[in-house]
Design a protein around this motif. Structure first.
Motif, PDB file in Angstrom:
ATOM      1  N   LEU A 135     -95.521 -43.314 -27.405  1.00  0.00           N
ATOM      2  CA  LEU A 135     -95.311 -42.787 -26.047  1.00  0.00           C
ATOM      3  C   LEU A 135     -94.648 -43.832 -25.153  1.00  0.00           C
ATOM      4  CD1 LEU A 135     -98.540 -40.756 -25.220  1.00  0.00           C
ATOM      5  CD2 LEU A 135     -96.198 -39.899 -25.278  1.00  0.00           C
ATOM      6  N   GLN A 136     -95.099 -45.076 -25.246  1.00  0.00           N
ATOM      7  CA  GLN A 136     -94.481 -46.126 -24.439  1.00  0.00           C
ATOM      8  C   GLN A 136     -92.994 -46.265 -24.786  1.00  0.00           C
ATOM      9  OE1 GLN A 136     -95.645 -47.311 -21.812  1.00  0.00           O
ATOM     10  NE2 GLN A 136     -97.749 -48.025 -21.966  1.00  0.00           N
ATOM     11  N   HIS A 163     -90.952 -43.895 -26.135  1.00  0.00           N
ATOM     12  CA  HIS A 163     -90.245 -42.709 -25.626  1.00  0.00           C
ATOM     13  C   HIS A 163     -90.048 -42.792 -24.118  1.00  0.00           C
ATOM     14  CE1 HIS A 163     -89.779 -40.122 -29.148  1.00  0.00           C
ATOM     15  NE2 HIS A 163     -90.961 -40.569 -29.565  1.00  0.00           N
ATOM     16  N   ASP A 164     -91.095 -43.192 -23.395  1.00  0.00           N
ATOM     17  CA  ASP A 164     -91.004 -43.301 -21.941  1.00  0.00           C
ATOM     18  C   ASP A 164     -90.018 -44.398 -21.531  1.00  0.00           C
ATOM     19  OD1 ASP A 164     -92.870 -41.271 -21.799  1.00  0.00           O
ATOM     20  OD2 ASP A 164     -94.521 -42.557 -21.137  1.00  0.00           O
ATOM     21  N   CYS A 217     -88.480 -53.253 -22.956  1.00  0.00           N
ATOM     22  CA  CYS A 217     -89.829 -52.779 -22.644  1.00  0.00           C
ATOM     23  C   CYS A 217     -90.816 -53.614 -23.446  1.00  0.00           C
ATOM     24  CB  CYS A 217     -89.977 -51.303 -23.013  1.00  0.00           C
ATOM     25  SG  CYS A 217     -91.672 -50.700 -22.826  1.00  0.00           S
ATOM     26  N   THR A 267     -86.547 -43.170 -21.620  1.00  0.00           N
ATOM     27  CA  THR A 267     -86.301 -42.338 -20.432  1.00  0.00           C
ATOM     28  C   THR A 267     -86.030 -43.202 -19.200  1.00  0.00           C
ATOM     29  OG1 THR A 267     -87.737 -40.617 -21.323  1.00  0.00           O
ATOM     30  CG2 THR A 267     -87.304 -40.525 -18.972  1.00  0.00           C
ATOM     31  N   ARG A 268     -86.698 -44.362 -19.130  1.00  0.00           N
ATOM     32  CA  ARG A 268     -86.495 -45.265 -17.994  1.00  0.00           C
ATOM     33  C   ARG A 268     -85.216 -46.085 -18.121  1.00  0.00           C
ATOM     34  NH1 ARG A 268     -92.068 -46.194 -19.086  1.00  0.00           N
ATOM     35  NH2 ARG A 268     -91.565 -48.258 -19.955  1.00  0.00           N
ATOM     36  N   HIS A 281     -96.620 -49.879 -16.685  1.00  0.00           N
ATOM     37  CA  HIS A 281     -96.752 -48.489 -17.142  1.00  0.00           C
ATOM     38  C   HIS A 281     -98.000 -48.419 -18.016  1.00  0.00           C
ATOM     39  CE1 HIS A 281     -92.715 -47.956 -15.580  1.00  0.00           C
ATOM     40  NE2 HIS A 281     -92.413 -49.083 -16.196  1.00  0.00           N
ATOM     41  N   ARG A 301     -92.273 -37.623 -30.125  1.00  0.00           N
ATOM     42  CA  ARG A 301     -93.185 -37.842 -28.992  1.00  0.00           C
ATOM     43  C   ARG A 301     -94.546 -37.228 -29.341  1.00  0.00           C
ATOM     44  NH1 ARG A 301     -92.531 -39.393 -23.910  1.00  0.00           N
ATOM     45  NH2 ARG A 301     -94.191 -38.829 -22.477  1.00  0.00           N
TER      46      ARG A 301
END
Length: 139
Positions: A91-92, A94-95, A68, A98-99, A45, A12
């Motif tokens: 970052l997208q 990794h996020d 994603c 998480t989602r 996002h 990250r």
């Protein structure tokens, strides 16, 4: 290009971010404020990277059925080659993990393929787009 999100190759990243703002993203992407006016901006996002106090890069993601999609990634010309597009893409990803997303997908220009490959995306083929020639009377 696509990838299983578990295959991310980068940790990250630590990058300065501006508050996520739909209108700032659209302005940076060079599209009018009413672009996709029927869409819910909260479904997207948005990430906006800052450098020297200025918004210089952006990336947008949209989740659908565990995938994603990453769209409208771009960096201001004077801020290119600083790793910001790579950082925002990572970052997208990794996020998205998480989602609860399992895969990521995007379309890339030839110039950006190495950026996405560094994150873990792999090429699935080419999309050829036909653009009719301009008529001599068009500017």
């Amino acid at each position: 290009m696509a990838m299983p999100l578990d295959d991310i190759r980068l940790p990250r990243p630590d990058v300065e971010l501006a508050p996520p703002c739909w209108l700032d993203h659209l302005r940076f992407a060079g599209v009018p404020p009413n672009f996709v006016s029927g869409a819910d901006p909260h479904a997207y996002h948005i990430l906006i990277a800052r450098l020297g106090g200025e918004n210089v890069a952006t990336a947008m993601a949209f989740d659908h059925r565990g995938d994603c999609g990453i769209y409208n990634t771009g960096t201001a010309e004077h801020a290119r080659r600083c790793g910001l597009a790579t950082a925002l893409t990572a970052l997208q990803v990794h996020d998205a993990l998480t989602r609860g997303c399992q895969t990521g997908s995007l379309q890339s220009t030839e110039m950006a393929e190495r950026i996405y490959a560094a994150v873990g995306f792999r090429n699935l083929g080419r999309i050829l787009e036909y653009v009719p020639p301009r008529r001599s009377s068009e500017p």
